[in-house]
Design a protein around this motif. Structure first.
Motif: not given
Length: 193
Positions: A107-108, A183-185, A153-156, A66-67
């Motif tokens: 992330d950016a 963002p996790e998936e 928009v992020p899911l959370d 991921s990084d």
């Protein structure tokens, strides 16, 4: 003897709930913006965010793959920012205050230069306020009416903020198009037109 240990593949943040135990500030959150900033400075070894409910979210390090992906995104964004010259870019350690009060570290990120410079310098040194979607929508309608603008928009954030009555009414009234992503998936969960 062959022992197979389970390997954790999901990165789960730690969420610290501060309400109502610390609600002595008279503020919507247990920590004011300045207190939250100072808390983060005292704990620089941790990546700390605040969600819309005022809970502190301590993010674990990402996995190596991921990084690597995040690095590639930042490099590509950085090259584009330098070539384009109309905005400023940010990496993954910068925090930004969103309209719902959450403080997140993308992330950016890229912000148009005049928008960045309009933020008072003392606010830029901490967690600068961003997320002026409606201003961008109006500008785009004037200059490039054929283009469609989506708010990512992020899911959370979608679950904790955009499902409330007022945000739903604003989305309906201003006809905001949403892209909800996990963002996790690293996947788009929902397109809302």
């Amino acid at each position: 003897m062959n022992t197979n240990l389970p390997v954790a593949t999901e990165i789960i943040p730690m969420v610290l709930q501060l309400q109502p135990a610390m609600s002595t500030t008279g503020y919507a959150y247990a920590l004011t913006d300045d207190q939250f900033y100072e808390f983060c400075q005292l704990n620089r070894d941790f990546r700390i965010e605040r969600n819309a409910a005022g809970e502190l979210v301590i993010m674990p390090p990402t996995g190596s793959e991921s990084d690597q992906h995040n690095f590639d995104v930042i490099v590509q964004l950085g090259i584009w920012v330098k070539q384009d010259g109309t905005g400023v870019g940010f990496g993954s350690s910068g925090g930004f205050t969103l309209p719902n009060g959450a403080v997140r570290s993308p992330d950016a990120a890229w912000i148009k230069r005049d928008r960045w410079e309009a933020i008072p310098p003392e606010r830029r040194k901490k967690f600068a306020p961003i997320g002026q979607y409606l201003k961008y929508q109006l500008a785009l309608e004037e200059e490039q009416p054929e283009r469609l603008l989506y708010l990512a928009v992020p899911l959370d954030t979608y679950r904790s903020f955009f499902t409330l009555e007022l945000p739903r009414l604003l989305i309906q009234r201003y006809q905001v198009r949403l892209i909800v992503f996990d963002p996790e998936e690293e996947a788009i969960v929902k397109w809302q037109k």
